[in-house]
Design an enzyme around this catalytic site. Structure first.
Site, PDB file in Angstrom:
ATOM      1  N   LYS A   1       0.880  -1.176   0.000  1.00 14.55           N
ATOM      2  CA  LYS A   1       0.000   0.000   0.000  1.00 14.55           C
ATOM      3  C   LYS A   1       0.915   1.222   0.000  1.00 14.55           C
ATOM      4  O   LYS A   1       1.388   1.668   1.044  1.00 14.55           O
ATOM      5  CB  LYS A   1      -0.876  -0.045   1.258  1.00 14.55           C
ATOM      6  CG  LYS A   1      -2.227   0.592   1.122  1.00 14.55           C
ATOM      7  CD  LYS A   1      -2.202   2.052   0.797  1.00 14.55           C
ATOM      8  CE  LYS A   1      -1.939   2.951   1.970  1.00 14.55           C
ATOM      9  NZ  LYS A   1      -1.701   4.362   1.599  1.00 14.55           N
TER      10      LYS A   1
ATOM     11  N   GLU B   1      10.407  17.323  14.050  1.00 15.53           N
ATOM     12  CA  GLU B   1      11.007  16.937  12.769  1.00 15.53           C
ATOM     13  C   GLU B   1      10.419  17.798  11.656  1.00 15.53           C
ATOM     14  O   GLU B   1       9.219  17.704  11.378  1.00 15.53           O
ATOM     15  CB  GLU B   1      10.696  15.468  12.496  1.00 15.53           C
ATOM     16  CG  GLU B   1      11.223  14.982  11.170  1.00 15.53           C
ATOM     17  CD  GLU B   1      10.714  13.594  10.791  1.00 15.53           C
ATOM     18  OE1 GLU B   1       9.529  13.288  11.017  1.00 15.53           O
ATOM     19  OE2 GLU B   1      11.516  12.825  10.250  1.00 15.53           O
TER      20      GLU B   1
HETATM   21  P1  NAD Z   1       2.362   9.004   7.024  1.00 17.20           P
HETATM   22  O1  NAD Z   1       2.433   8.316   8.340  1.00 17.20           O
HETATM   23  O2  NAD Z   1       1.457  10.155   6.890  1.00 17.20           O
HETATM   24  O3  NAD Z   1       1.915   7.972   5.877  1.00 17.20           O
HETATM   25  C1  NAD Z   1       2.646   6.789   5.593  1.00 17.20           C
HETATM   26  C2  NAD Z   1       1.709   5.757   4.967  1.00 17.20           C
HETATM   27  O4  NAD Z   1       0.715   5.352   5.915  1.00 17.20           O
HETATM   28  C3  NAD Z   1       0.946   6.227   3.738  1.00 17.20           C
HETATM   29  O5  NAD Z   1       0.933   5.175   2.791  1.00 17.20           O
HETATM   30  C4  NAD Z   1      -0.447   6.489   4.287  1.00 17.20           C
HETATM   31  O6  NAD Z   1      -1.469   6.392   3.308  1.00 17.20           O
HETATM   32  C5  NAD Z   1      -0.577   5.367   5.299  1.00 17.20           C
HETATM   33  N1  NAD Z   1      -1.572   5.589   6.362  1.00 17.20           N
HETATM   34  C6  NAD Z   1      -2.100   6.764   6.791  1.00 17.20           C
HETATM   35  N2  NAD Z   1      -2.962   6.536   7.818  1.00 17.20           N
HETATM   36  C7  NAD Z   1      -2.958   5.198   8.037  1.00 17.20           C
HETATM   37  C8  NAD Z   1      -3.606   4.347   8.984  1.00 17.20           C
HETATM   38  N3  NAD Z   1      -4.446   4.822   9.905  1.00 17.20           N
HETATM   39  N4  NAD Z   1      -3.351   3.021   8.935  1.00 17.20           N
HETATM   40  C9  NAD Z   1      -2.486   2.514   8.040  1.00 17.20           C
HETATM   41  N5  NAD Z   1      -1.849   3.267   7.111  1.00 17.20           N
HETATM   42  C10 NAD Z   1      -2.073   4.590   7.117  1.00 17.20           C
HETATM   43  O7  NAD Z   1       3.875   9.399   6.672  1.00 17.20           O
HETATM   44  P2  NAD Z   1       4.407  10.250   5.428  1.00 17.20           P
HETATM   45  O8  NAD Z   1       4.002  11.676   5.650  1.00 17.20           O
HETATM   46  O9  NAD Z   1       4.036   9.567   4.171  1.00 17.20           O
HETATM   47  O10 NAD Z   1       5.992  10.111   5.611  1.00 17.20           O
HETATM   48  C11 NAD Z   1       6.768  11.009   6.342  1.00 17.20           C
HETATM   49  C12 NAD Z   1       7.196  10.420   7.681  1.00 17.20           C
HETATM   50  O11 NAD Z   1       7.827   9.157   7.476  1.00 17.20           O
HETATM   51  C13 NAD Z   1       8.239  11.249   8.407  1.00 17.20           C
HETATM   52  O12 NAD Z   1       7.906  11.361   9.773  1.00 17.20           O
HETATM   53  C14 NAD Z   1       9.537  10.442   8.274  1.00 17.20           C
HETATM   54  O13 NAD Z   1      10.476  10.650   9.277  1.00 17.20           O
HETATM   55  C15 NAD Z   1       9.007   9.049   8.260  1.00 17.20           C
HETATM   56  N6  NAD Z   1       9.962   8.143   7.626  1.00 17.20           N
HETATM   57  C16 NAD Z   1      10.648   7.245   8.405  1.00 17.20           C
HETATM   58  C17 NAD Z   1      11.594   6.395   7.839  1.00 17.20           C
HETATM   59  C18 NAD Z   1      12.359   5.410   8.683  1.00 17.20           C
HETATM   60  O14 NAD Z   1      13.003   4.515   8.127  1.00 17.20           O
HETATM   61  N7  NAD Z   1      12.320   5.497   9.997  1.00 17.20           N
HETATM   62  C19 NAD Z   1      11.822   6.445   6.463  1.00 17.20           C
HETATM   63  C20 NAD Z   1      11.104   7.364   5.705  1.00 17.20           C
HETATM   64  C21 NAD Z   1      10.173   8.196   6.290  1.00 17.20           C
END
Ligand code: NAD
Length: 473
Positions: free
Chosen positions: A173, A377
């Site tokens: 997803k 962040e």
């Molecule tokens: P996000 O949490 O908004 O979304 C990530 C994914 O989760 C998307 O595919 C979204 O559609 C899905 N999602 C949203 N709500 C959900 C739910 N209730 N249940 C299941 N899935 C759901 O994150 P983002 O804005 O896409 O990414 C940015 C964040 O990701 C930043 O905080 C960054 O630090 C983090 N990040 C972490 C790593 C790591 O390896 N630790 C790597 C890349 C990004």
């Protein structure tokens, strides 16, 4: 306009409804993707579940060969995948210090090849007159991968290849902001793998939420924000799903006063600003000793003023836009709060007046912990540089943050730097580098940056459960 379908059980699937994918460099729609719903979650899970028994029994050599075939498919389609990554994420084709779509697709290939070669050994812990005890690693079943928008293809590969390699079937997803390269990969993979082994559904958070609550999914591997990670953990509890959560970071980098500013400034700048700061393990809080503070601030700011920002499809561009308008608003809000907190803006500070979601590479001095730009962040091109006087104090301050993904110490005294690095509360600690991840070294967060690790044998093990086999003699 490019159109992208979902893939379930080896077949292209449409839902009758589509959503738009925007190129952040122009602010215009460049692709349309299917809007999946709960019924697609159910059919993808059913397909993955049905494919699991046969796939989990394929030989290790067969799965290794098929993973290599996936790497070859990525390689053969590299130019197309790079262009999709640049259009959907905004990252330049080459990018600052080589961090761009070329690195994203090249890294996807390298990680796939490396992971294909990994093998989970059978551990024999006793073999004597009494008994033989073997510890086996078995696949978990159906693994759901939920990914963010910053490194869309590479993070999907990080999730999916070890899952497949160890005998699981998968459902992906991707982020609705950046689904296209990942869908194209699954289209290619569907021609290589048996039906149902790899599936992809697209949609908003409700699709991700349905996946994480589904009782026929055995594991969620999630990369994204900490709040979403917490929601996933809650909904995964129904059937005690295994979890790998790679969440947000707010990495500190601490520069000791023995370094030469001119020697490290560029490396530090790159560690903070590559991919516009939109990397989980980018350096996001830079602590510099008072004896070098002004010199370092000036050096980093002058690099920020010089960097070439633009549409990543154009040659020579080093940084692209912020990936989406919501993230741009977060960056703007943090810049405003930094101004209110008395931050001294040495470079940038506002949106760039052009189409798309561009923000100036921004460097802010004179803030400290307790200010929002330091504590939160930003996930964008804005860096606070914080002055310190005492190294023990700065380690303690850096550790006060509730995130713990990465951290770094910069010094010519390697022994001292190693000792200090081990005092940082984070999953990866680097000396004279930052964010330097690689396929053979485990990577993951502590505190609210996540649970579990990815990469190498440690990462592969997370897609398995242990079965202890005892033969009494
Ligand atoms: P996000 O949490 O908004 O979304 C990530 C994914 O989760 C998307 O595919 C979204 O559609 C899905 N999602 C949203 N709500 C959900 C739910 N209730 N249940 C299941 N899935 C759901 O994150 P983002 O804005 O896409 O990414 C940015 C964040 O990701 C930043 O905080 C960054 O630090 C983090 N990040 C972490 C790593 C790591 O390896 N630790 C790597 C890349 C990004």
């Amino acid at each position: 306009m490019q159109q992208f379908d979902m893939y379930i059980n080896g077949e292209a699937v449409t839902s009758g409804k589509v959503f738009d994918v925007i190129n952040p460099a122009t602010g215009s729609v460049f692709a349309q993707v299917q809007e999946g719903d709960i019924s697609h979650v159910d059919s993808a899970v059913a397909a993955a579940r049905a494919a699991f028994p046969a796939w989990s029994r394929t030989s290790d050599d067969e799965r290794k060969a098929l993973c290599h075939a996936l790497a070859s498919a990525l390689e053969e389609n590299m130019p197309e995948l790079m262009e999709l990554v640049t259009k959907e994420s905004g990252k330049p084709m080459a990018g600052l210090n080589g961090v761009g779509s070329g690195m994203e697709v090249g890294g996807s290939i390298a990680w796939t090849q490396y992971t294909a070669e990994l093998q989970l050994p059978i551990d024999i812990i006793q073999d004597d007159d009494e008994a033989r005890i073997e510890v086996h690693r078995k696949p978990l079943g159906v693994v759901a991968s939920i990914t963010p928008w910053n490194w869309p293809l590479m993070i999907s590969i990080w999730h999916v290849i070890p899952a497949l390699r160890s005998g699981n079937t998968v459902i992906m997803k991707p982020s609705p902001y950046t689904p296209t390269a990942t869908i194209r990969f699954v289209e290619l993979a569907s021609k290589i793998l048996p039906a149902g082994v790899i599936n992809i559904i697209t949609g908003e958070g409700d699709v991700g939420s349905a996946l994480s609550g589904h009782t026929d999914v055995n594991k969620i591997v999630f990369t994204g924000s900490t709040p979403t990670g917490k929601r996933i953990m809650q909904s995964a509890s129904g059937n005690l799903k295994r979890l790998t959560l790679e969440l947000g970071g707010n990495d500190a980098g601490i520069v000791l006063p023995d370094v030469s500013v001119s020697e490290v400034a560029e490396k530090l700048f790159w560690a903070c600003f590559h991919n516009n700061g939109q990397t989980c393990a980018a350096l996001k809080r830079l602590y510099v000793h008072e004896s070098q503070y002004e010199e370092m601030c000036e050096a980093i700011a002058s690099l920020a003023k010089k960097v070439v920002v633009g549409n990543g499809l154009e040659p020579g561009v080093e940084l692209g836009p912020v990936q989406n308008i919501e993230q741009l608003k977060i960056v703007e809000a943090l810049a405003t709060s930094a101004k209110e907190d008395g931050g001294r803006f040495l470079a940038g500070g506002q949106r760039i007046d052009r189409e798309g979601f561009f923000f100036e590479p921004t460097v802010v001095a004179d803030l400290c912990d307790g200010h929002r730009l330091v504590d939160e962040e930003p996930f964008g091109p804005i860096l606070p540089i914080i002055k310190y006087t005492d190294v023990d104090e700065v380690i303690a301050t850096a550790n006060q943050n509730d995130r713990g993904l990465g951290g770094s110490i910069w010094s010519n005294d390697t022994e001292k730097a190693m000792e200090l690095a081990q005092r940082l509360e984070c999953g990866s600690a680097w000396v004279n580098d930052h964010g330097a991840i690689q396929p053979n070294a485990p990577f993951g967060g502590v505190k609210q940056s996540g649970i579990g690790v990815e990469f190498g044998l440690y990462g592969l093990e997370e897609y398995t459960s242990i079965q202890t086999l005892k033969v009494s003699k």
